[in-house]
Design a protein around this motif. Sequence first.
Motif, PDB file in Angstrom:
ATOM      1  N   ALA A   1      72.791  41.099  92.581  1.00  0.00           N
ATOM      2  CA  ALA A   1      73.377  40.349  91.465  1.00  0.00           C
ATOM      3  C   ALA A   1      72.325  39.617  90.660  1.00  0.00           C
ATOM      4  CB  ALA A   1      74.401  39.351  92.010  1.00  0.00           C
ATOM      5  N   TYR A   2      71.077  39.878  90.912  1.00  0.00           N
ATOM      6  CA  TYR A   2      69.987  39.075  90.356  1.00  0.00           C
ATOM      7  C   TYR A   2      69.984  39.077  88.822  1.00  0.00           C
ATOM      8  CZ  TYR A   2      65.293  37.121  89.876  1.00  0.00           C
ATOM      9  OH  TYR A   2      64.227  36.323  89.545  1.00  0.00           O
ATOM     10  N   GLU A   3      69.968  40.264  88.222  1.00  0.00           N
ATOM     11  CA  GLU A   3      69.883  40.336  86.759  1.00  0.00           C
ATOM     12  C   GLU A   3      71.141  39.764  86.105  1.00  0.00           C
ATOM     13  OE1 GLU A   3      67.281  40.974  85.050  1.00  0.00           O
ATOM     14  OE2 GLU A   3      66.085  41.476  86.833  1.00  0.00           O
ATOM     15  N   ALA A   4      72.302  40.030  86.700  1.00  0.00           N
ATOM     16  CA  ALA A   4      73.545  39.488  86.145  1.00  0.00           C
ATOM     17  C   ALA A   4      73.543  37.962  86.201  1.00  0.00           C
ATOM     18  CB  ALA A   4      74.739  40.045  86.905  1.00  0.00           C
ATOM     19  N   LEU A   5      73.114  37.406  87.310  1.00  0.00           N
ATOM     20  CA  LEU A   5      73.080  35.949  87.432  1.00  0.00           C
ATOM     21  C   LEU A   5      72.089  35.338  86.442  1.00  0.00           C
ATOM     22  CD1 LEU A   5      73.218  35.689  91.321  1.00  0.00           C
ATOM     23  CD2 LEU A   5      74.979  34.884  89.725  1.00  0.00           C
ATOM     24  N   LYS A   6      70.955  35.987  86.256  1.00  0.00           N
ATOM     25  CA  LYS A   6      69.988  35.491  85.275  1.00  0.00           C
ATOM     26  C   LYS A   6      70.586  35.476  83.869  1.00  0.00           C
ATOM     27  CE  LYS A   6      65.723  36.676  85.090  1.00  0.00           C
ATOM     28  NZ  LYS A   6      64.489  37.490  85.056  1.00  0.00           N
ATOM     29  N   ALA A   7      71.470  36.450  83.613  1.00  0.00           N
ATOM     30  CA  ALA A   7      72.105  36.539  82.291  1.00  0.00           C
ATOM     31  C   ALA A   7      73.338  35.658  82.171  1.00  0.00           C
ATOM     32  CB  ALA A   7      72.472  37.989  81.997  1.00  0.00           C
ATOM     33  N   GLY A   8      73.638  34.885  83.195  1.00  0.00           N
ATOM     34  CA  GLY A   8      74.789  33.991  83.156  1.00  0.00           C
ATOM     35  C   GLY A   8      76.094  34.650  83.525  1.00  0.00           C
ATOM     36  N   GLN A   9      76.040  35.838  84.132  1.00  0.00           N
ATOM     37  CA  GLN A   9      77.234  36.558  84.551  1.00  0.00           C
ATOM     38  C   GLN A   9      77.425  36.414  86.066  1.00  0.00           C
ATOM     39  OE1 GLN A   9      76.400  40.518  83.240  1.00  0.00           O
ATOM     40  NE2 GLN A   9      76.295  39.949  81.067  1.00  0.00           N
ATOM     41  N   PRO A  10      78.638  36.594  86.573  1.00  0.00           N
ATOM     42  CA  PRO A  10      78.888  36.392  88.002  1.00  0.00           C
ATOM     43  C   PRO A  10      78.290  37.466  88.891  1.00  0.00           C
ATOM     44  CG  PRO A  10      80.881  37.138  86.906  1.00  0.00           C
ATOM     45  CD  PRO A  10      79.900  36.819  85.821  1.00  0.00           C
ATOM     46  N   GLY A  11      78.049  38.658  88.363  1.00  0.00           N
ATOM     47  CA  GLY A  11      77.396  39.708  89.140  1.00  0.00           C
ATOM     48  C   GLY A  11      78.185  40.183  90.337  1.00  0.00           C
TER      49      GLY A  11
ATOM     50  N   SER B   1      69.301  31.840  92.993  1.00  0.00           N
ATOM     51  CA  SER B   1      70.254  31.624  94.089  1.00  0.00           C
ATOM     52  C   SER B   1      71.064  30.348  93.893  1.00  0.00           C
ATOM     53  CB  SER B   1      69.526  31.577  95.430  1.00  0.00           C
ATOM     54  OG  SER B   1      68.576  30.526  95.460  1.00  0.00           O
ATOM     55  N   GLN B   2      70.550  29.401  93.124  1.00  0.00           N
ATOM     56  CA  GLN B   2      71.324  28.186  92.841  1.00  0.00           C
ATOM     57  C   GLN B   2      72.556  28.522  92.001  1.00  0.00           C
ATOM     58  OE1 GLN B   2      69.040  24.718  91.549  1.00  0.00           O
ATOM     59  NE2 GLN B   2      67.180  25.636  92.389  1.00  0.00           N
ATOM     60  N   ARG B   3      72.417  29.458  91.074  1.00  0.00           N
ATOM     61  CA  ARG B   3      73.572  29.881  90.269  1.00  0.00           C
ATOM     62  C   ARG B   3      74.601  30.575  91.164  1.00  0.00           C
ATOM     63  NH1 ARG B   3      70.542  32.422  84.879  1.00  0.00           N
ATOM     64  NH2 ARG B   3      69.221  30.590  84.447  1.00  0.00           N
ATOM     65  N   ALA B   4      74.125  31.385  92.093  1.00  0.00           N
ATOM     66  CA  ALA B   4      75.043  32.059  93.008  1.00  0.00           C
ATOM     67  C   ALA B   4      75.786  31.046  93.866  1.00  0.00           C
ATOM     68  CB  ALA B   4      74.265  33.029  93.891  1.00  0.00           C
ATOM     69  N   ALA B   5      75.083  30.060  94.380  1.00  0.00           N
ATOM     70  CA  ALA B   5      75.719  29.043  95.215  1.00  0.00           C
ATOM     71  C   ALA B   5      76.746  28.238  94.413  1.00  0.00           C
ATOM     72  CB  ALA B   5      74.661  28.125  95.818  1.00  0.00           C
ATOM     73  N   ALA B   6      76.440  27.945  93.150  1.00  0.00           N
ATOM     74  CA  ALA B   6      77.373  27.196  92.312  1.00  0.00           C
ATOM     75  C   ALA B   6      78.667  27.983  92.090  1.00  0.00           C
ATOM     76  CB  ALA B   6      76.718  26.854  90.983  1.00  0.00           C
ATOM     77  N   LEU B   7      78.546  29.286  91.866  1.00  0.00           N
ATOM     78  CA  LEU B   7      79.734  30.121  91.672  1.00  0.00           C
ATOM     79  C   LEU B   7      80.583  30.152  92.940  1.00  0.00           C
ATOM     80  CD1 LEU B   7      78.179  33.111  89.700  1.00  0.00           C
ATOM     81  CD2 LEU B   7      79.904  31.527  88.841  1.00  0.00           C
ATOM     82  N   LEU B   8      79.935  30.250  94.101  1.00  0.00           N
ATOM     83  CA  LEU B   8      80.677  30.282  95.351  1.00  0.00           C
ATOM     84  C   LEU B   8      81.309  28.923  95.652  1.00  0.00           C
ATOM     85  CD1 LEU B   8      78.222  32.419  97.512  1.00  0.00           C
ATOM     86  CD2 LEU B   8      80.435  33.131  96.585  1.00  0.00           C
ATOM     87  N   ALA B   9      80.604  27.859  95.323  1.00  0.00           N
ATOM     88  CA  ALA B   9      81.169  26.523  95.532  1.00  0.00           C
ATOM     89  C   ALA B   9      82.420  26.330  94.680  1.00  0.00           C
ATOM     90  CB  ALA B   9      80.124  25.458  95.207  1.00  0.00           C
ATOM     91  N   ALA B  10      82.410  26.883  93.476  1.00  0.00           N
ATOM     92  CA  ALA B  10      83.580  26.776  92.600  1.00  0.00           C
ATOM     93  C   ALA B  10      84.778  27.530  93.163  1.00  0.00           C
ATOM     94  CB  ALA B  10      83.238  27.315  91.208  1.00  0.00           C
TER      95      ALA B  10
END
Length: 388
Positions: free
Chosen positions: A43-53, A76-85
């Motif tokens: 999900a790396y490129e999607a997360l960098k682009a602001g997408q959930p991946g 990985s901080q973006r991924a953790a934030a999405l999972l926390a939500a």
Amino acid sequence: MERISVETLRTWLESGQAVTILDVRPTAAYAAWSIPGSQHLDAYEALKAGQPGGLDQLALPKDRPVVTVCEAGLVSQRAAALLAARGFTAYSLEGGMRAWSLAWNTAPVLPEPGSSRQPEAASTTPEPEQRQVIQIRRTGKGCLSYLISDGAAALVLDPALDPTVYQQQARQCGWQITAVLETHIHADHLSRARALAAACGADLYLPAQRRVSFPFKPIADGQQLTIGRLHLQALHTPGHTPESTCYLLPGPPGRPALLFSGDTLFPEGLGRPDLDADPDEARRRVALLYTSLQRLLSLPDDSLVLAGHSARPLPFDGQPALTTLATVRGWLAPLLASPATFSAQLLSNLPAPPAHYQEIIAANESGEWPTVPPEELEGGANRCAVTL
């Protein structure tokens, strides 16, 4: 979203705490090196682009925390934030895989895993055969070092972690580190041998050579190094480097010898001969390695091979990475059928060199600690072995 340190995650895994580790790096990066037991989602490129991946649809157990991982701990901080939500208890691994390269775990070699005999403090009676060995594994990097004791005095072989790790392990067993020993000048990690010897007031031993520019006690071929009641024999095995040396710890009657093979011989591969060498020198080292391996294969088949690296991340399972010389002989003997066959196979299977290996070699030869953090030089998969 919160961040979690490498040491906290390491402690969780060592204690057996239930945790989901989700690696969101690209597939190639995950395949090269990863945390044992982790799950992967590219999900790396999607997360960098602001997408959930794909994280918005990912099914994970909610009865345990989730630790997200990337290369440096940012995406990985973006991924953790999405999972926390979504209601998960989610953490991002601080520093990512670069920081994880310093994580470690241990496994007893002697006494054997599952044995009721455990390493004993110096104030108690040591096991009859005297040998006690702990494999200390830098799991994120694949580096293997060894704490070897007779129940009182101890030696550390090829330290690749902060000196406090070895001091703590020895202290827990009631052992005193009196010697620090290297198998060769390393190219994939910064040696901690000099610092550990200074911290313990221990003797520092290196194979005899003129590469390093700091004081040490040289070990020559055939020499015996005595630590307490233990006697290690040096076996000069050039090939990976000109000074590469293995160490043989004999066993009592009915017990196997232990062969600490450094980067000369691995359970499924051999030490590469080309680092810091031009093509002519690499071919010369191949010829030396051919002879060195024949010498090692003359040892008893039940000898246990304890290498200096592992080609895979080492899980927190308490099981040592080792094999028998008989097992090695099964795949190695055909390669040694002729020098030409051996040379062709070895030189045609060389992997990409370790990142920053020239800077690491220079630091290990000078004994000077670099100004950049070690994880910046040492990060990435282990590439000192040729797998055949």
